[in-house]
Design a protein around this motif. Structure first.
Motif, PDB file in Angstrom:
ATOM      1  N   CYS A   1     -44.158 -78.010  30.929  1.00 49.72           N
ATOM      2  CA  CYS A   1     -42.982 -77.267  31.395  1.00 49.72           C
ATOM      3  C   CYS A   1     -42.163 -78.102  32.384  1.00 49.72           C
ATOM      4  CB  CYS A   1     -43.392 -75.954  32.051  1.00 49.72           C
ATOM      5  SG  CYS A   1     -43.981 -74.695  30.925  1.00 49.72           S
TER       6      CYS A   1
ATOM      7  N   ARG B   1     -41.089 -70.796  39.994  1.00 49.29           N
ATOM      8  CA  ARG B   1     -41.791 -69.546  39.640  1.00 49.29           C
ATOM      9  C   ARG B   1     -41.338 -69.046  38.261  1.00 49.29           C
ATOM     10  NH1 ARG B   1     -45.126 -67.289  43.035  1.00 49.29           N
ATOM     11  NH2 ARG B   1     -45.062 -67.876  45.219  1.00 49.29           N
ATOM     12  N   LYS B   2     -40.036 -69.116  38.002  1.00 44.61           N
ATOM     13  CA  LYS B   2     -39.526 -68.689  36.691  1.00 44.61           C
ATOM     14  C   LYS B   2     -40.008 -69.619  35.587  1.00 44.61           C
ATOM     15  CE  LYS B   2     -35.360 -66.391  38.283  1.00 44.61           C
ATOM     16  NZ  LYS B   2     -33.906 -66.432  38.386  1.00 44.61           N
ATOM     17  N   LEU B   3     -40.050 -70.892  35.898  1.00 42.81           N
ATOM     18  CA  LEU B   3     -40.442 -71.896  34.919  1.00 42.81           C
ATOM     19  C   LEU B   3     -41.925 -71.793  34.550  1.00 42.81           C
ATOM     20  CD1 LEU B   3     -39.402 -74.490  33.424  1.00 42.81           C
ATOM     21  CD2 LEU B   3     -40.188 -75.777  35.408  1.00 42.81           C
ATOM     22  N   LEU B   4     -42.776 -71.618  35.551  1.00 45.30           N
ATOM     23  CA  LEU B   4     -44.228 -71.655  35.329  1.00 45.30           C
ATOM     24  C   LEU B   4     -44.864 -70.271  35.221  1.00 45.30           C
ATOM     25  CD1 LEU B   4     -45.060 -74.613  37.720  1.00 45.30           C
ATOM     26  CD2 LEU B   4     -44.674 -74.684  35.250  1.00 45.30           C
ATOM     27  N   ARG B   5     -44.149 -69.260  35.582  1.00 42.24           N
ATOM     28  CA  ARG B   5     -44.524 -67.838  35.424  1.00 42.24           C
ATOM     29  C   ARG B   5     -45.906 -67.492  35.908  1.00 42.24           C
ATOM     30  NH1 ARG B   5     -41.031 -66.052  30.288  1.00 42.24           N
ATOM     31  NH2 ARG B   5     -39.356 -67.523  30.691  1.00 42.24           N
ATOM     32  N   SER B   6     -46.696 -66.901  35.038  1.00 36.45           N
ATOM     33  CA  SER B   6     -47.973 -66.304  35.444  1.00 36.45           C
ATOM     34  C   SER B   6     -49.049 -67.328  35.811  1.00 36.45           C
ATOM     35  CB  SER B   6     -48.500 -65.378  34.353  1.00 36.45           C
ATOM     36  OG  SER B   6     -48.785 -66.123  33.182  1.00 36.45           O
ATOM     37  N   THR B   7     -48.817 -68.604  35.536  1.00 39.30           N
ATOM     38  CA  THR B   7     -49.828 -69.595  35.919  1.00 39.30           C
ATOM     39  C   THR B   7     -49.801 -69.893  37.415  1.00 39.30           C
ATOM     40  OG1 THR B   7     -48.371 -71.468  35.462  1.00 39.30           O
ATOM     41  CG2 THR B   7     -49.790 -70.723  33.657  1.00 39.30           C
TER      42      THR B   7
END
Length: 170
Positions: free
Chosen positions: A71, A26-32
């Motif tokens: 990412c 979740r932190k790595l890919l964030r809003s996607t």
């Protein structure tokens, strides 16, 4: 060199491994990211499985796949491609214990939806989960170094369950 198809007893730590990986992803890919789901046999309580945590990540759109892929690769995941031409891109993190296999999925992806149907059905039907477990053990013995054949031989069982569920009124 072929890899051994190894089925191990259920590990009660698998859900925690998923939760830890989910937080990092979740932190790595964030809003996607729309949703992250634990799929595969490690997501089914008491199910023996290959010691690999399978994770489906539903992204905001198909257009988000290229940047999310970069990412993951930058984070050490090995790109495994869109193997079944179903808009699901696979990645493997070999350095993790257990290994993590991540699938990037666009919204309303049929493969992802079928994985959830199958997972949920096995969680609710212990007798069917046991039959699937027995099948996996037999296939691992029969095809110990042929992961593709091991997987393809399970397909009919999986599809029969998915078809049964989809044929039921909701």
């Amino acid at each position: 060199m072929p890899t051994l198809v190894e089925i191990v007893p259920y590990d009660p730590n698998w859900p925690r491994h998923f939760s830890d990986a989910e937080a990092v992803l979740r932190k790595l890919l964030r809003s996607t990211v729309m949703v992250i789901d634990h799929v595969g046999s490690t997501a089914i309580p008491h199910m023996p499985a290959k010691p690999i945590i399978d994770i489906d990540i539903t992204l905001s759109s198909l257009c988000a796949v290229p940047s999310a892929s970069l990412c993951l690769v930058d984070a050490g995941y090995e790109a495994r491609g869109n193997r079944y031409d179903d808009n699901v891109w696979a990645f493997l993190l070999k350095s993790s214990v257990p290994k993590l296999r991540v699938y990037l999925c666009p919204p309303q992806n049929r493969t992802h939806e079928q994985r959830l149907i199958f997972r949920d059905y096995l969680r609710e039907h212990g007798d069917v989960a046991q039959a699937y477990s027995d099948l996996k053990e037999r296939l691992a013995e029969r095809f110990p170094y042929d992961g593709d054949r091991y997987t393809s031989e399970k397909r009919e069982f999986v599809q029969e369950i998915v078809s049964r569920v989809q044929g039921q009124p909701r």
